[in-house]
Design a protein around this motif. Structure first.
Motif, PDB file in Angstrom:
ATOM      1  N   LEU A 154       0.832  -1.218   0.000  1.00 24.94           N
ATOM      2  CA  LEU A 154       0.000   0.000   0.000  1.00 24.94           C
ATOM      3  C   LEU A 154       0.861   1.261   0.000  1.00 24.94           C
ATOM      4  O   LEU A 154       0.507   2.278  -0.585  1.00 24.94           O
ATOM      5  N   ARG A 155       1.994   1.161   0.686  1.00 21.90           N
ATOM      6  CA  ARG A 155       2.906   2.305   0.806  1.00 21.90           C
ATOM      7  C   ARG A 155       3.324   2.825  -0.571  1.00 21.90           C
ATOM      8  O   ARG A 155       3.443   4.019  -0.794  1.00 21.90           O
ATOM      9  N   ARG A 158      -0.840   3.648  -3.576  1.00 25.15           N
ATOM     10  CA  ARG A 158      -1.973   4.182  -2.800  1.00 25.15           C
ATOM     11  C   ARG A 158      -3.320   3.948  -3.481  1.00 25.15           C
ATOM     12  O   ARG A 158      -4.357   4.025  -2.835  1.00 25.15           O
ATOM     13  N   LEU A 161      -5.710   1.513  -1.852  1.00 24.22           N
ATOM     14  CA  LEU A 161      -6.373   1.822  -0.576  1.00 24.22           C
ATOM     15  C   LEU A 161      -7.884   1.638  -0.652  1.00 24.22           C
ATOM     16  O   LEU A 161      -8.489   1.087   0.260  1.00 24.22           O
ATOM     17  N   PHE A 175      -3.847   6.224   4.217  1.00 29.83           N
ATOM     18  CA  PHE A 175      -2.849   5.171   4.418  1.00 29.83           C
ATOM     19  C   PHE A 175      -2.657   4.839   5.901  1.00 29.83           C
ATOM     20  O   PHE A 175      -2.638   3.663   6.291  1.00 29.83           O
TER      21      PHE A 175
END
Ligand SMILES: [Zn+2]
Length: 348
Positions: A154-155, A158, A161, A175
């Motif tokens: 996810l970092r 994005r 998300l 996040f």
């Protein structure tokens, strides 16, 4: 005052700058001698110069330089001892004459073989490595490490998300919020964690095959030949407070059965996964009287417990603080809490 309230207030007080100055003014030798606690048990998970995506989103990992500095500081004040020496003293109800330490590592990670053991051999430091039997040979991945890998993906992406939030039933698209929701998932949410991974096309088996985060059977055999000891850290790392009494016994008994079969060990050392919070007197009685476990380990720092065979260790990872601060704070806490009679774990 309940112990929870006491601990909350105490941690606020101990965090103050004034108190840091107070314990900094004592030498480690003075603190050890005033505490009367000559046995010190530092514990780690791993040591790495390389970023470990399966761990770094849960806690920071100490690098080789910091680990060597830790060992040099500990070796300056404590003598290294084997787990058998610890057991003999504990069973005899004796204190070590000189300040002594035994090093342990939880979770059976591969850097034990590639990074840690060579450093320990060079310095002549005995150590015990606690492994989860389901994870040996990279057959499966601890659910918290799965969560760390999801957060890692996810970092850098994005856009994931939103679909992920839908699966989590959380209408959160930030996040930090989603990471927090993921980190709060427990052992009973393993299916949901796997579903989340599928949604973002993250394959844990690929990671296990490519990165090989865990020790292999052959590596463990080599470590035993070199004189290191192996213990159980359960089958697949549940928080014992989340599972039934029968499941607790199964996690211990089955993991020892596998270790004895695979590695012909003739001792039983156990470290509770996460923590021993909520573990009952009945389980400890079963552990020593029926399962015949030699020693078990918790993570509550310098502290006494229901049985002398259950001993607590001091976490060295989770922060990147210098060893001197960790050791001093532990001993200072112990001395202050001794005066207040707060160094005993309460068990039901
Ligand atoms: Zn663990």
């Amino acid at each position: 005052m309940s112990n929870t309230n006491f601990n909350e207030i105490y941690s606020k007080v101990i965090g103050s700058k004034y108190l840091k100055k107070t314990y900094d003014s004592f030498s480690i030798s003075t603190l050890i001698s005033k505490s009367g606690q000559n046995l010190f048990l530092p514990f780690y998970h791993t040591v790495s110069n390389k970023r470990l995506p399966h761990i770094e989103n849960i806690y920071p990992v100490r690098n080789e330089k910091l680990f060597i500095e830790d060992l040099d500081l500990i070796l300056k004040y404590f003598e290294p001892v084997s787990i058998y020496e610890v057991e003999n003293k504990v069973q005899a109800g004796e204190n070590f004459k000189k300040p002594s330490f035994h090093l342990t590592f939880d979770d059976g990670l591969s850097e034990i073989y590639s990074v840690v053991a060579p450093i320990l051999e060079k310095k002549g430091v005995p150590s015990t490595f606690f492994v989860n039997t389901d994870f040996i040979d990279n057959k499966a991945l601890f659910y918290r490490y799965k969560v760390s890998l999801i957060i890692e993906k996810l970092r850098t992406n994005r856009a994931l998300l939103e679909p992920l939030s839908e699966v989590l039933y959380e209408k959160k698209y930030d996040f930090e919020d989603v990471s927090r929701a993921l980190l709060s998932l427990n052992y009973t949410s393993i299916n949901l964690i796997d579903k989340v991974a599928d949604t973002i096309e993250l394959c844990f088996d690929d990671y296990l095959t490519k990165e090989m985060p865990y020790l292999s059977t052959d590596q463990i055999k080599v470590l035993i030949r070199k004189g290191f000891t192996i213990g159980s850290h359960s089958i697949d790392h549940p928080f014992f407070n989340d599972i039934s009494f029968n499941e607790q016994k199964k996690q211990i008994n089955e993991s020892f059965r596998i270790l004895i079969e695979q590695f012909a060990i003739n001792y039983k050392f156990f470290s509770f996964p996460f923590s021993d919070e909520g573990v009952t007197i009945d389980l400890f009685d079963w552990l020593y009287d029926v399962e015949k476990c030699n020693l078990s380990f918790g993570t509550s720092g310098l502290k006494q417990d229901y049985s002398v065979q259950h001993i607590h260790r001091v976490a060295f990872d989770g922060t990147l603080n210098k060893a001197e601060d960790i050791v001093k704070l532990q001993y200072f806490n112990y001395i202050v809490k001794s005066m207040l009679n707060k160094n005993y774990m309460i068990r039901l």
